[in-house]
Scaffold this motif. Sequence first.
Motif, mmCIF file in Angstrom:
data_model
loop_
_atom_site.group_PDB
_atom_site.id
_atom_site.type_symbol
_atom_site.label_atom_id
_atom_site.label_comp_id
_atom_site.label_asym_id
_atom_site.label_seq_id
_atom_site.Cartn_x
_atom_site.Cartn_y
_atom_site.Cartn_z
ATOM 1 N N CYS A 367 0.925 -1.191 -0.145
ATOM 2 C CA CYS A 367 0.025 0.214 -0.117
ATOM 3 C C CYS A 367 0.860 1.190 -0.170
ATOM 4 O O CYS A 367 1.941 1.198 0.626
ATOM 5 C CB CYS A 367 -0.884 -0.006 1.121
ATOM 6 N N LYS A 368 0.482 2.418 -0.545
ATOM 7 C CA LYS A 368 1.357 3.503 -0.921
ATOM 8 C C LYS A 368 1.283 4.465 0.250
ATOM 9 O O LYS A 368 1.974 4.215 1.168
ATOM 10 C CB LYS A 368 0.865 4.120 -2.074
ATOM 11 N N ASP A 369 0.305 5.525 0.502
ATOM 12 C CA ASP A 369 0.586 6.245 1.260
ATOM 13 C C ASP A 369 -0.635 6.206 2.548
ATOM 14 O O ASP A 369 -2.015 6.260 2.327
ATOM 15 C CB ASP A 369 -0.065 7.727 0.517
ATOM 16 N N LEU A 370 -0.528 5.343 3.401
ATOM 17 C CA LEU A 370 -1.096 5.082 4.364
ATOM 18 C C LEU A 370 -1.614 6.217 5.475
ATOM 19 O O LEU A 370 -2.642 5.904 6.174
ATOM 20 C CB LEU A 370 -0.665 3.916 5.409
ATOM 21 N N SER A 371 -1.358 7.491 5.026
ATOM 22 C CA SER A 371 -1.594 8.496 5.885
ATOM 23 C C SER A 371 -2.935 9.207 5.280
ATOM 24 O O SER A 371 -3.364 9.988 5.849
ATOM 25 C CB SER A 371 -0.266 9.427 6.122
ATOM 26 N N ASP A 372 -3.197 8.440 4.073
ATOM 27 C CA ASP A 372 -4.193 9.288 3.412
ATOM 28 C C ASP A 372 -5.187 8.021 2.901
ATOM 29 O O ASP A 372 -4.930 6.966 3.121
ATOM 30 C CB ASP A 372 -3.898 9.917 2.147
ATOM 31 N N GLU A 373 -6.523 8.489 2.566
ATOM 32 C CA GLU A 373 -7.390 7.693 1.944
ATOM 33 C C GLU A 373 -6.800 7.030 0.882
ATOM 34 O O GLU A 373 -6.075 7.529 0.077
ATOM 35 C CB GLU A 373 -8.811 8.177 1.662
ATOM 36 N N CYS A 374 -7.248 5.443 0.719
ATOM 37 C CA CYS A 374 -6.654 4.922 -0.484
ATOM 38 C C CYS A 374 -7.164 5.479 -1.843
ATOM 39 O O CYS A 374 -8.271 6.015 -1.738
ATOM 40 C CB CYS A 374 -7.165 3.392 -0.408
ATOM 41 N N ASN A 375 -6.328 5.240 -2.696
ATOM 42 C CA ASN A 375 -6.756 5.636 -4.156
ATOM 43 C C ASN A 375 -7.231 4.611 -4.983
ATOM 44 O O ASN A 375 -6.504 3.960 -5.326
ATOM 45 C CB ASN A 375 -5.600 6.621 -4.685
ATOM 46 N N LEU A 376 -8.283 4.831 -5.516
ATOM 47 C CA LEU A 376 -8.794 3.676 -6.146
ATOM 48 C C LEU A 376 -8.162 3.718 -7.622
ATOM 49 O O LEU A 376 -8.028 2.541 -8.363
ATOM 50 C CB LEU A 376 -10.330 4.116 -6.447
ATOM 51 N N ASP A 377 -7.829 4.828 -8.143
ATOM 52 C CA ASP A 377 -7.003 5.189 -9.430
ATOM 53 C C ASP A 377 -5.761 4.553 -9.305
ATOM 54 O O ASP A 377 -5.481 3.986 -10.528
ATOM 55 C CB ASP A 377 -6.962 6.684 -9.810
ATOM 56 N N GLU A 378 -5.155 4.346 -8.494
ATOM 57 C CA GLU A 378 -3.700 3.727 -8.279
ATOM 58 C C GLU A 378 -3.845 2.192 -7.700
ATOM 59 O O GLU A 378 -2.830 1.755 -7.183
ATOM 60 C CB GLU A 378 -2.815 4.852 -7.382
ATOM 61 N N ASP A 379 -5.138 2.039 -7.679
ATOM 62 C CA ASP A 379 -5.126 0.458 -7.134
ATOM 63 C C ASP A 379 -4.365 0.215 -5.342
ATOM 64 O O ASP A 379 -3.987 -0.517 -5.516
ATOM 65 C CB ASP A 379 -4.712 -0.328 -7.921
ATOM 66 N N ASP A 380 -4.852 1.398 -4.910
ATOM 67 C CA ASP A 380 -4.097 1.586 -3.572
ATOM 68 C C ASP A 380 -5.275 1.027 -2.255
ATOM 69 O O ASP A 380 -4.859 1.322 -1.230
ATOM 70 C CB ASP A 380 -3.587 2.960 -3.241
ATOM 71 N N CYS A 381 -6.393 0.162 -2.698
ATOM 72 C CA CYS A 381 -7.290 -0.005 -1.858
ATOM 73 C C CYS A 381 -7.289 -1.600 -1.634
ATOM 74 O O CYS A 381 -7.597 -1.953 -0.548
ATOM 75 C CB CYS A 381 -8.629 0.317 -2.307
ATOM 76 N N THR A 382 -6.555 -2.286 -2.591
ATOM 77 C CA THR A 382 -6.313 -3.692 -2.388
ATOM 78 C C THR A 382 -4.890 -3.705 -2.621
ATOM 79 O O THR A 382 -4.327 -3.783 -3.623
ATOM 80 C CB THR A 382 -7.255 -4.425 -3.492
ATOM 81 N N CYS A 383 -4.106 -4.095 -1.486
ATOM 82 C CA CYS A 383 -2.656 -4.162 -1.697
ATOM 83 C C CYS A 383 -2.010 -4.866 -0.309
ATOM 84 O O CYS A 383 -2.975 -5.172 0.345
ATOM 85 C CB CYS A 383 -2.151 -2.695 -1.669
#
Length: 576
Positions: A367-383
């Motif tokens: 997962c990328k930036d855990l300090s912010d909401e996950c970003n669907l466009d960057e597929d950062d909600c399934t990681c």
Amino acid sequence: MDGVGYITQCPIEAGTSFRYIFKATPTGTFWYHSHSGPQRTDGLFGALIVKENEIPEGLPSFIDLPGNHTLSLLDWQREASLDLFVQIHSSLGYYEGTNVDQVPTTNNQIYENTCSADGAEVGPVPYWSGIINGKGKHKDIDFSQASLSSFNVESGETYRFRLIGAQGNYAYRFSIDGHNLLLVGTDGYFIQPVEVDYIIIHTGERYDFLLTADQTGKTNYIIRAETLEVNCDTLERDGGLETNDAIAVLLYDDSSIDKAVIQANYGTKRLCDTENVCKVANCPFENYLTGSGYDCSNLHVDELQLFVATPGNELPKSKAVNINSTWFFNFGFDSAEFTSTVNGRNFILPSTSPQTQGYKQIDSELCKDLSDECNLDEDDCTCVHTINIESGLSGKTIRFVFSSLNITEGFSFAHPIHLHGHSFHVVKVGYGSYNASNNRVNGSTPDISCGTPCRKAPTWTGNTAPKDISITDKTIYKDTVIVPAGGYVVIDFIADNPGYWFLHCHIESHQLEGMALVINELESQQNSPPAGMPLCGNFSWSVENFKEKLYSSGGRVGFQAWEIILFAVFSMIAGN
């Protein structure tokens, strides 16, 4: 030697073996189980008991026969767990922003939701039946045809019994007809003895109790493990829920099971009313409705006390905790697809084991930036959701705040949360907001704030922690704890065990959907794997490598000058 596939090692391949070596400490009641898919719920588990050389002075004397008096509880399904898991998704549809009660019924939907005594929802799958040590009875089977486990005692003796919560989904309220239970231990540690009528045990938890065989007149007594389910409208058990249990038999003096007696007594339960109040340990809510006959007072998990004090050098310094050593984890369903998450993220397993093959190899999967909401466009909600406890915190007190806030979906769950690699002190349990007239949880705790939807780590409201978080040398020690619906649990432990540790909800379907993460503790101090440790992960090669290999034997396989070589790269997403 923790064993979680794709985290601390590669899964054990079919037809191979893997030898675990570990020190038999601490003592107490434990269990082993698979972490591959739903294998555990389908039966791949067992008790692991480490007996004490000496029992601490001051405890009542008792007979300890783990082979005779260990009970593993399981909610048993008529279908394979993976099939049922798929059916849940197809039947509910996971309509974004829709309360589960409002989802249209489909041909596959077979489950009408039930609630616990506080109105929170109980189970994501239908309850079929329950078993104790592999035996039980479905409601449609006559007692004469049922196979029940039995546990023998001798009149006048006191025995240590051990409960293991191996369920896939449901918490059980455990009792034995005609007997009080003297609660003496949990998750491997003795506690100050307390007499209760019922013990609530969720999946992953263990509780030890003493039973004195002091009854006369009968030789068969029903052992009951009942789900917490009540009708969502009335918050009472109706006739259809009376069979949501697992039963076994306590036998006196080498007697045998008399199924006629069991059947005759099955419908007669312990009397619990305003005049005969029953004490219930480990409630996942603040209390039962006044007048219900059940009472949780002074028996919540954070109110239980250790029997043997924690040595001073092993006790977390809770007053020294600050923002740099505190992490918040919300176990909820505020995901883009209405599924189980931690801080809005669905956890997926990495392609290799970071413990044995290095953290860098999974860098692109994190997962990328855990300090912010996950970003669907960057597929950062399934990681691969991972947090790092850096080397500067070695030997320092770490605080985790587990919450169960469901900001947008309009329903709540209690979650049993298990941390690998550590036992921890439960320094506070906070509850959601309740409707005083009907005892229903009607909102989240005011102590914690999160966004709408809650897709990142929450914070203390006003960035100020509650003032009543405290620890003593008798504060309870556990490795699995129930987080109340709408509430939270604060745990403290010392960062002294380098490794990659799985943190997850022990409800199987929640974990499979991604309600989990990895704790990377003190990476610079972690041991390298043993020589010859099996490796796992991706394989990739080029067309040039392929051609070189193809012609390396000196032969040719009839290609034309205009040949086209096709190649495929296969990938597999491993489910936990």
